[in-house]
Each structure stands twice: as structure tokens, then as C-alpha cells.
Design a protein around this motif. Structure first.
Motif, PDB file in Angstrom:
ATOM      1  N   ASN A 152       0.765  -1.145   0.010  1.00  0.00           N
ATOM      2  CA  ASN A 152       0.118   0.168  -0.013  1.00  0.00           C
ATOM      3  C   ASN A 152       0.937   1.283   0.067  1.00  0.00           C
ATOM      4  O   ASN A 152       0.639   2.153  -0.752  1.00  0.00           O
ATOM      5  CB  ASN A 152      -0.658  -0.134   1.257  1.00  0.00           C
ATOM      6  N   VAL A 153       2.042   1.229   0.665  1.00  0.00           N
ATOM      7  CA  VAL A 153       2.861   2.275   0.764  1.00  0.00           C
ATOM      8  C   VAL A 153       3.487   2.680  -0.584  1.00  0.00           C
ATOM      9  O   VAL A 153       3.320   3.734  -1.323  1.00  0.00           O
ATOM     10  CB  VAL A 153       3.928   2.219   1.813  1.00  0.00           C
ATOM     11  N   GLU A 154       3.861   1.709  -1.270  1.00  0.00           N
ATOM     12  CA  GLU A 154       4.591   1.722  -2.507  1.00  0.00           C
ATOM     13  C   GLU A 154       3.495   2.104  -3.541  1.00  0.00           C
ATOM     14  O   GLU A 154       3.756   3.130  -4.606  1.00  0.00           O
ATOM     15  CB  GLU A 154       4.993   0.461  -2.984  1.00  0.00           C
ATOM     16  N   ARG A 155       2.266   1.688  -3.346  1.00  0.00           N
ATOM     17  CA  ARG A 155       1.283   1.940  -4.526  1.00  0.00           C
ATOM     18  C   ARG A 155       0.819   3.730  -4.354  1.00  0.00           C
ATOM     19  O   ARG A 155       0.651   4.100  -5.296  1.00  0.00           O
ATOM     20  CB  ARG A 155       0.162   1.134  -4.209  1.00  0.00           C
ATOM     21  N   VAL A 156       0.636   4.073  -3.028  1.00  0.00           N
ATOM     22  CA  VAL A 156       0.197   5.233  -2.878  1.00  0.00           C
ATOM     23  C   VAL A 156       1.194   6.388  -3.285  1.00  0.00           C
ATOM     24  O   VAL A 156       0.941   7.253  -4.015  1.00  0.00           O
ATOM     25  CB  VAL A 156      -0.315   5.528  -1.492  1.00  0.00           C
ATOM     26  N   LEU A 157       2.518   5.911  -2.918  1.00  0.00           N
ATOM     27  CA  LEU A 157       3.403   6.848  -3.478  1.00  0.00           C
ATOM     28  C   LEU A 157       3.794   6.993  -4.860  1.00  0.00           C
ATOM     29  O   LEU A 157       4.100   8.130  -5.426  1.00  0.00           O
ATOM     30  CB  LEU A 157       4.769   6.434  -2.560  1.00  0.00           C
ATOM     31  N   ALA A 158       3.484   5.753  -5.583  1.00  0.00           N
ATOM     32  CA  ALA A 158       3.962   5.849  -6.906  1.00  0.00           C
ATOM     33  C   ALA A 158       2.582   6.031  -7.724  1.00  0.00           C
ATOM     34  O   ALA A 158       2.804   6.883  -9.003  1.00  0.00           O
ATOM     35  CB  ALA A 158       4.448   4.302  -7.448  1.00  0.00           C
ATOM     36  N   ARG A 159       1.512   5.940  -7.379  1.00  0.00           N
ATOM     37  CA  ARG A 159       0.322   6.091  -8.264  1.00  0.00           C
ATOM     38  C   ARG A 159      -0.822   7.226  -7.786  1.00  0.00           C
ATOM     39  O   ARG A 159      -1.633   7.418  -8.421  1.00  0.00           O
ATOM     40  CB  ARG A 159      -0.400   4.700  -8.158  1.00  0.00           C
ATOM     41  N   SER A 160      -0.262   7.869  -6.746  1.00  0.00           N
ATOM     42  CA  SER A 160      -1.132   9.176  -6.536  1.00  0.00           C
ATOM     43  C   SER A 160      -0.736  10.027  -7.793  1.00  0.00           C
ATOM     44  O   SER A 160       0.469  10.402  -8.003  1.00  0.00           O
ATOM     45  CB  SER A 160      -0.694   9.700  -5.244  1.00  0.00           C
ATOM     46  N   ASP A 161      -2.017  11.000  -8.260  1.00  0.00           N
ATOM     47  CA  ASP A 161      -1.839  11.878  -9.042  1.00  0.00           C
ATOM     48  C   ASP A 161      -1.591  13.401  -8.099  1.00  0.00           C
ATOM     49  O   ASP A 161      -2.522  13.747  -7.693  1.00  0.00           O
ATOM     50  CB  ASP A 161      -2.975  12.199 -10.081  1.00  0.00           C
ATOM     51  N   ARG A 162      -0.172  13.806  -8.257  1.00  0.00           N
ATOM     52  CA  ARG A 162      -0.102  15.017  -7.353  1.00  0.00           C
ATOM     53  C   ARG A 162      -0.116  16.165  -8.109  1.00  0.00           C
ATOM     54  O   ARG A 162       0.015  17.340  -7.425  1.00  0.00           O
ATOM     55  CB  ARG A 162       1.389  14.909  -6.887  1.00  0.00           C
TER      56      ARG A 162
END
Length: 246
Positions: free
Chosen positions: A215-225
Motif C-alpha cells: 500500500n505504501v509503494e502504491r500510494v507513493l507511486a500511483r497518486s496524481d499529485r
């Protein structure tokens, strides 16, 4: 900095207050946004962070220190699918079908359509029957957090996820805060959280590798900032560094 007692996920905890962040940045921002809410309407502020970054504690501190505002603070945990759904539905992971209950907290375990319907309905300013999550029952509780304020802070891990079903949620937010931290720091914090909760260190590490790490890796990699208004970074000493301008 000092500490204050706040309720986080139904439990009373002593939280460290970063006055520079809370009183110097976030509260003035909320005051400005609350003053702009049009009569008969409702605006949302998104507070997004990976697991372990302290977003729920930060949200609770904001609620505590913004009592002078017409403000509600809610999370998206109440939009988990019910436990019965998670136990009977599966997800392909690692080449095998696993029950959703084993990956609780992943995006697939949420009713994102229900969240969108709630956000859409709330725009008109009517009271919202916001669902909550019971940490004792480990299940959702429908309509347990009535929302009546004109400005609502919504905290959650996946609000900026750039994946089908989730992408586009940022359109509901008038102001978005993204709090990030180094993966190694998040790992330490998440493992320590599980140990404090009663797991052995070995079991806590195993849970991190099977669930939290993904989940950590996914939110850091896949969040549209691209729509983030205020990027923040959690430092190893517990302070929060502002990485942009509000």
C-alpha cells in the motif's frame, strides 16, 4: 512543540502538535476556505498520505484546534466494503486468488462508487449520513458520522489514486494536502504501530511485507499529485516540512 489529547480512530492518544504546521499553515488555510463556502453549498478539503504518515492524527488535531470553524473532519474507512463482502470476494495477487479480507485497506476493498455518490450529494449542502468504521467490530457502521458543516476535511490514503474508479476524485476537492515520507520511515512507524498493538515484532514485520508495504509503494507511486495545493514531508524527527506554497 507540545502535546495534546485527541481521539484517533476511536482511541484517545497524546499527539505532538507541530504549531508551525497547524497554527501557521493549516488553520489559516481552513479559515480562508471556510469563509469562501457559498450559502447552501459544501466544499471539501482532501488530506492524503500513505499508511504510517500520521494523517489520521493530523486530521484529529485539525478538528480539535478548528472548533471555532463550521468544519467537519471525516475519513474514508467507513467506505470499506462490509466484512461479509470482504470475506466472500477475492483478488488476484501474486498469481493466486486471495480473499479481500486478507488485503483490507487496499483500494479494492473500498466502495469507491459509494464514496463518489456521497461526495456528489454533499455538494448541495444537505446533511450527509457519513459512514464510520468501528475498530472493535472491525466493520463499517452506516450513517454513524453525520456531516452538517459547510467545509469538510476528508482524510484517506487513496483519494488521489490514479487508477480506474478512483482517478478524478480530486475534482471534488477545493484544496488538497499531500503528506509524504520516506518509505523506510513509514516501514519503521508501521511496524512499531503493530508491536504496540500487541503483535510480536516478527508478526509485525510479516504483516508489513504482506500488506502495508504494497500500500505504501502504491500510494507513493500511483497518486496524481498534479492537483496537490500543499505538499508536505514528514521528517524522521516528527516535524513536517512544507514542500510548496498554499
Amino acid at each position: 512543540m507540545d502535546t495534546t489529547s485527541v481521539v484517533v480512530n476511536g482511541l484517545e492518544v497524546e499527539a505532538v502538535v507541530d504549531h508551525e504546521l497547524i497554527d501557521g499553515v493549516l488553520l489559516p488555510t481552513l479559515e480562508r476556505l471556510a469563509a469562501r463556502v457559498k450559502p447552501g453549498r459544501r466544499d471539501y478539503v482532501f488530506l492524503v498520505a500513505p499508511p504510517g504518515a500520521g494523517k489520521s492524527t493530523l486530521a484529529a488535531l485539525l478538528e480539535h484546534r478548528a472548533r471555532h470553524l463550521d468544519l467537519d473532519v471525516v475519513g474514508i474507512d467507513g467506505f470499506h466494503h462490509p466484512a461479509t463482502h470482504l470475506e466472500t470476494h477475492h483478488l488476484l495477487r501474486g498469481g493466486e486468488q486471495v480473499p479481500l479480507s486478507s488485503v483490507k485497506g487496499a483500494p479494492e476493498t473500498f466502495d469507491v462508487d459509494g464514496l463518489i455518490r456521497m461526495l456528489e450529494a454533499g455538494r448541495e449542502g444537505q446533511p450527509l449520513p457519513w459512514p464510520g468504521y468501528d475498530r472493535v467490530l472491525h466493520d463499517v457502521v452506516p450513517a454513524s458520522q453525520p456531516v452538517t458543516a459547510g467545509l469538510v476535511v476528508v482524510e484517506g490514503t487513496w483519494l488521489l489514486l490514479d487508477e480506474p474508479g478512483w482517478s478524478g476524485l480530486s475534482a471534488y476537492s477545493s484544496f488538497t494536502v499531500f503528506l509524504e515520507a520516506e518509505p523506510a520511515l513509514l516501514r519503521d512507524r508501521l511496524i512499531e504501530r503493530k508491536v504496540r498493538g500487541g503483535l510480536s515484532r516478527e508478526a509485525a514485520v510479516d504483516f508489513y511485507e504482506r500488506s502495508d508495504r504494497l500500500n505504501v509503494e502504491r500510494v507513493l507511486a500511483r497518486s496524481d499529485r498534479s492537483t496537490v495545493d500543499l505538499p508536505l514531508h514528514l521528517n524522521t524527527d516528527g516535524t513536517t516540512e512544507r514542500r510548496g506554497s498554499a
